[in-house]
Design a protein around this motif. Sequence first.
Motif, PDB file in Angstrom:
ATOM      1  N   GLN A   8      -2.208   8.646 -13.007  1.00 25.88           N
ATOM      2  CA  GLN A   8      -2.194   7.397 -12.247  1.00 25.88           C
ATOM      3  C   GLN A   8      -3.475   7.371 -11.441  1.00 25.88           C
ATOM      4  O   GLN A   8      -3.950   8.411 -10.985  1.00 25.88           O
ATOM      5  CB  GLN A   8      -0.967   7.350 -11.331  1.00 25.88           C
ATOM      6  N   SER A   9      -4.053   6.206 -11.270  1.00 29.73           N
ATOM      7  CA  SER A   9      -5.266   6.120 -10.461  1.00 29.73           C
ATOM      8  C   SER A   9      -5.108   4.997  -9.450  1.00 29.73           C
ATOM      9  O   SER A   9      -4.476   3.985  -9.720  1.00 29.73           O
ATOM     10  CB  SER A   9      -6.502   5.903 -11.332  1.00 29.73           C
ATOM     11  N   VAL A  10      -5.677   5.241  -8.289  1.00 28.74           N
ATOM     12  CA  VAL A  10      -5.650   4.249  -7.211  1.00 28.74           C
ATOM     13  C   VAL A  10      -7.068   4.037  -6.711  1.00 28.74           C
ATOM     14  O   VAL A  10      -7.916   4.923  -6.790  1.00 28.74           O
ATOM     15  CB  VAL A  10      -4.728   4.682  -6.049  1.00 28.74           C
ATOM     16  N   ARG A  11      -7.292   2.866  -6.195  1.00 26.70           N
ATOM     17  CA  ARG A  11      -8.602   2.541  -5.645  1.00 26.70           C
ATOM     18  C   ARG A  11      -8.618   2.917  -4.169  1.00 26.70           C
ATOM     19  O   ARG A  11      -7.743   2.510  -3.406  1.00 26.70           O
ATOM     20  CB  ARG A  11      -8.876   1.057  -5.809  1.00 26.70           C
ATOM     21  N   THR A  12      -9.600   3.712  -3.766  1.00 30.72           N
ATOM     22  CA  THR A  12      -9.763   4.116  -2.378  1.00 30.72           C
ATOM     23  C   THR A  12     -11.130   3.635  -1.889  1.00 30.72           C
ATOM     24  O   THR A  12     -11.886   3.038  -2.649  1.00 30.72           O
ATOM     25  CB  THR A  12      -9.668   5.652  -2.234  1.00 30.72           C
TER      26      THR A  12
ATOM     27  N   PRO B 108       0.822  12.022 -11.278  1.00 29.08           N
ATOM     28  CA  PRO B 108       1.954  11.621 -10.436  1.00 29.08           C
ATOM     29  C   PRO B 108       3.153  12.555 -10.627  1.00 29.08           C
ATOM     30  O   PRO B 108       3.346  13.123 -11.696  1.00 29.08           O
ATOM     31  CB  PRO B 108       2.267  10.214 -10.929  1.00 29.08           C
ATOM     32  N   THR B 109       3.920  12.707  -9.573  1.00 29.95           N
ATOM     33  CA  THR B 109       5.163  13.474  -9.617  1.00 29.95           C
ATOM     34  C   THR B 109       6.275  12.585  -9.081  1.00 29.95           C
ATOM     35  O   THR B 109       6.014  11.517  -8.526  1.00 29.95           O
ATOM     36  CB  THR B 109       5.073  14.753  -8.770  1.00 29.95           C
ATOM     37  N   VAL B 110       7.501  13.048  -9.199  1.00 33.98           N
ATOM     38  CA  VAL B 110       8.641  12.261  -8.735  1.00 33.98           C
ATOM     39  C   VAL B 110       8.547  12.020  -7.225  1.00 33.98           C
ATOM     40  O   VAL B 110       9.025  11.005  -6.723  1.00 33.98           O
ATOM     41  CB  VAL B 110       9.969  12.933  -9.137  1.00 33.98           C
ATOM     42  N   ASP B 111       7.900  12.919  -6.501  1.00 35.22           N
ATOM     43  CA  ASP B 111       7.747  12.772  -5.055  1.00 35.22           C
ATOM     44  C   ASP B 111       6.449  12.090  -4.646  1.00 35.22           C
ATOM     45  O   ASP B 111       6.279  11.731  -3.484  1.00 35.22           O
ATOM     46  CB  ASP B 111       7.799  14.153  -4.386  1.00 35.22           C
ATOM     47  N   ASN B 112       5.525  11.931  -5.593  1.00 34.81           N
ATOM     48  CA  ASN B 112       4.202  11.436  -5.241  1.00 34.81           C
ATOM     49  C   ASN B 112       3.678  10.496  -6.327  1.00 34.81           C
ATOM     50  O   ASN B 112       2.937  10.909  -7.201  1.00 34.81           O
ATOM     51  CB  ASN B 112       3.245  12.613  -5.048  1.00 34.81           C
ATOM     52  N   PHE B 113       4.089   9.242  -6.284  1.00 38.32           N
ATOM     53  CA  PHE B 113       3.541   8.222  -7.165  1.00 38.32           C
ATOM     54  C   PHE B 113       3.592   6.885  -6.436  1.00 38.32           C
ATOM     55  O   PHE B 113       4.301   6.729  -5.451  1.00 38.32           O
ATOM     56  CB  PHE B 113       4.298   8.165  -8.507  1.00 38.32           C
ATOM     57  N   TYR B 114       2.805   5.944  -6.931  1.00 36.87           N
ATOM     58  CA  TYR B 114       2.729   4.630  -6.298  1.00 36.87           C
ATOM     59  C   TYR B 114       3.490   3.599  -7.124  1.00 36.87           C
ATOM     60  O   TYR B 114       3.363   3.554  -8.347  1.00 36.87           O
ATOM     61  CB  TYR B 114       1.265   4.183  -6.160  1.00 36.87           C
ATOM     62  N   LEU B 115       4.275   2.783  -6.442  1.00 35.53           N
ATOM     63  CA  LEU B 115       4.949   1.667  -7.085  1.00 35.53           C
ATOM     64  C   LEU B 115       3.930   0.570  -7.376  1.00 35.53           C
ATOM     65  O   LEU B 115       2.891   0.471  -6.708  1.00 35.53           O
ATOM     66  CB  LEU B 115       6.051   1.120  -6.183  1.00 35.53           C
ATOM     67  N   ASP B 116       4.208  -0.267  -8.348  1.00 32.12           N
ATOM     68  CA  ASP B 116       3.359  -1.408  -8.708  1.00 32.12           C
ATOM     69  C   ASP B 116       1.941  -1.007  -9.108  1.00 32.12           C
ATOM     70  O   ASP B 116       1.016  -1.820  -9.010  1.00 32.12           O
ATOM     71  CB  ASP B 116       3.296  -2.431  -7.571  1.00 32.12           C
ATOM     72  N   THR B 117       1.756   0.240  -9.517  1.00 32.46           N
ATOM     73  CA  THR B 117       0.452   0.733  -9.945  1.00 32.46           C
ATOM     74  C   THR B 117       0.613   1.353 -11.323  1.00 32.46           C
ATOM     75  O   THR B 117       1.550   2.114 -11.538  1.00 32.46           O
ATOM     76  CB  THR B 117      -0.081   1.797  -8.956  1.00 32.46           C
ATOM     77  N   PRO B 118      -0.264   1.026 -12.278  1.00 30.96           N
ATOM     78  CA  PRO B 118      -0.101   1.541 -13.636  1.00 30.96           C
ATOM     79  C   PRO B 118      -0.046   3.073 -13.694  1.00 30.96           C
ATOM     80  O   PRO B 118      -0.788   3.762 -13.003  1.00 30.96           O
ATOM     81  CB  PRO B 118      -1.339   1.030 -14.367  1.00 30.96           C
TER      82      PRO B 118
END
Length: 97
Positions: free
Chosen positions: A40-44, A53-63
Amino acid sequence: MNDKKVYIVRCNKIIANVFDTKEKAFNSLPKKNDFTEVSQSVRTYDGEEAFIPTVDNFYLDTPIYVHVAEHTEEVMGLPIYYPQETCVYEIKEFNVK
Protein backbone atom coordinates in the motif's frame (compact mmCIF):
# COMPACT_ATOMS: atom_id res chain seq x y z
CA MET A 1 -30.60 5.42 16.95
CA ASN A 2 -27.72 3.04 16.92
CA ASP A 3 -25.32 3.77 14.06
CA LYS A 4 -23.23 0.84 12.85
CA LYS A 5 -20.39 0.66 10.39
CA VAL A 6 -19.79 -1.79 7.57
CA TYR A 7 -16.62 -2.30 5.58
CA ILE A 8 -16.86 -2.98 1.86
CA VAL A 9 -13.98 -4.71 0.08
CA ARG A 10 -13.67 -3.76 -3.58
CA CYS A 11 -11.44 -5.60 -6.05
CA ASN A 12 -10.67 -3.70 -9.24
CA LYS A 13 -13.64 -1.40 -8.44
CA ILE A 14 -16.11 -4.30 -8.08
CA ILE A 15 -17.64 -5.03 -4.66
CA ALA A 16 -16.20 -8.34 -3.47
CA ASN A 17 -17.58 -8.58 0.07
CA VAL A 18 -19.05 -6.74 3.08
CA PHE A 19 -17.86 -7.15 6.69
CA ASP A 20 -18.77 -5.79 10.11
CA THR A 21 -15.15 -5.04 11.17
CA LYS A 22 -12.18 -3.64 9.28
CA GLU A 23 -10.02 -6.51 10.58
CA LYS A 24 -12.30 -9.09 8.92
CA ALA A 25 -12.26 -7.05 5.73
CA PHE A 26 -8.47 -6.92 5.67
CA ASN A 27 -8.16 -10.64 6.44
CA SER A 28 -10.32 -11.42 3.39
CA LEU A 29 -7.53 -10.19 1.08
CA PRO A 30 -5.27 -12.82 -0.51
CA LYS A 31 -2.63 -13.92 1.99
CA LYS A 32 1.03 -13.14 1.53
CA ASN A 33 3.02 -16.20 0.51
CA ASP A 34 6.02 -17.01 -1.70
CA PHE A 35 4.14 -15.89 -4.81
CA THR A 36 2.05 -13.01 -3.43
CA GLU A 37 3.18 -9.51 -2.48
CA VAL A 38 0.88 -7.04 -0.74
CA SER A 39 1.66 -3.33 -0.63
CA GLN A 40 0.00 0.00 0.00
CA SER A 41 1.32 3.47 -0.67
CA VAL A 42 0.32 6.82 0.73
CA ARG A 43 1.26 10.32 -0.25
CA THR A 44 3.22 12.22 2.40
CA TYR A 45 5.00 15.57 2.47
CA ASP A 46 8.15 13.76 1.32
CA GLY A 47 6.39 12.05 -1.62
CA GLU A 48 4.98 8.54 -2.05
CA GLU A 49 5.69 6.13 0.78
CA ALA A 50 5.14 2.41 0.16
CA PHE A 51 4.76 -0.11 2.97
CA ILE A 52 3.44 -3.60 3.65
CA PRO A 53 0.00 -3.27 5.25
CA THR A 54 -0.99 -5.42 8.22
CA VAL A 55 -4.31 -6.00 9.94
CA ASP A 56 -3.28 -3.39 12.54
CA ASN A 57 -1.68 -0.94 10.13
CA PHE A 58 -3.47 -0.11 6.88
CA TYR A 59 -5.39 2.84 5.49
CA LEU A 60 -9.06 2.78 4.55
CA ASP A 61 -10.09 4.21 1.16
CA THR A 62 -6.53 3.76 -0.13
CA PRO A 63 -5.60 1.18 -2.80
CA ILE A 64 -3.98 -2.04 -1.58
CA TYR A 65 -1.99 -3.73 -4.35
CA VAL A 66 -1.86 -7.54 -4.40
CA HIS A 67 0.65 -8.88 -6.93
CA VAL A 68 0.69 -12.61 -7.67
CA ALA A 69 3.79 -13.85 -9.50
CA GLU A 70 3.50 -16.35 -12.33
CA HIS A 71 3.72 -19.87 -10.90
CA THR A 72 2.38 -23.41 -11.03
CA GLU A 73 0.91 -25.21 -8.03
CA GLU A 74 -0.13 -28.81 -7.69
CA VAL A 75 -3.74 -29.19 -6.59
CA MET A 76 -5.11 -32.70 -6.06
CA GLY A 77 -2.32 -34.13 -8.22
CA LEU A 78 -2.90 -31.74 -11.13
CA PRO A 79 -0.60 -28.83 -12.02
CA ILE A 80 -2.50 -25.53 -12.01
CA TYR A 81 -0.93 -22.56 -13.80
CA TYR A 82 -1.41 -19.08 -12.31
CA PRO A 83 -0.45 -16.15 -14.58
CA GLN A 84 1.13 -12.99 -13.24
CA GLU A 85 -1.58 -10.64 -12.00
CA THR A 86 -1.94 -7.46 -9.97
CA CYS A 87 -5.28 -6.70 -8.34
CA VAL A 88 -6.17 -3.43 -6.68
CA TYR A 89 -8.23 -3.81 -3.51
CA GLU A 90 -9.83 -1.05 -1.49
CA ILE A 91 -11.57 -1.19 1.87
CA LYS A 92 -14.22 1.48 2.40
CA GLU A 93 -16.10 2.31 5.59
CA PHE A 94 -19.80 3.16 5.53
CA ASN A 95 -22.23 4.13 8.29
CA VAL A 96 -25.48 2.18 8.42
CA LYS A 97 -28.45 3.61 10.26
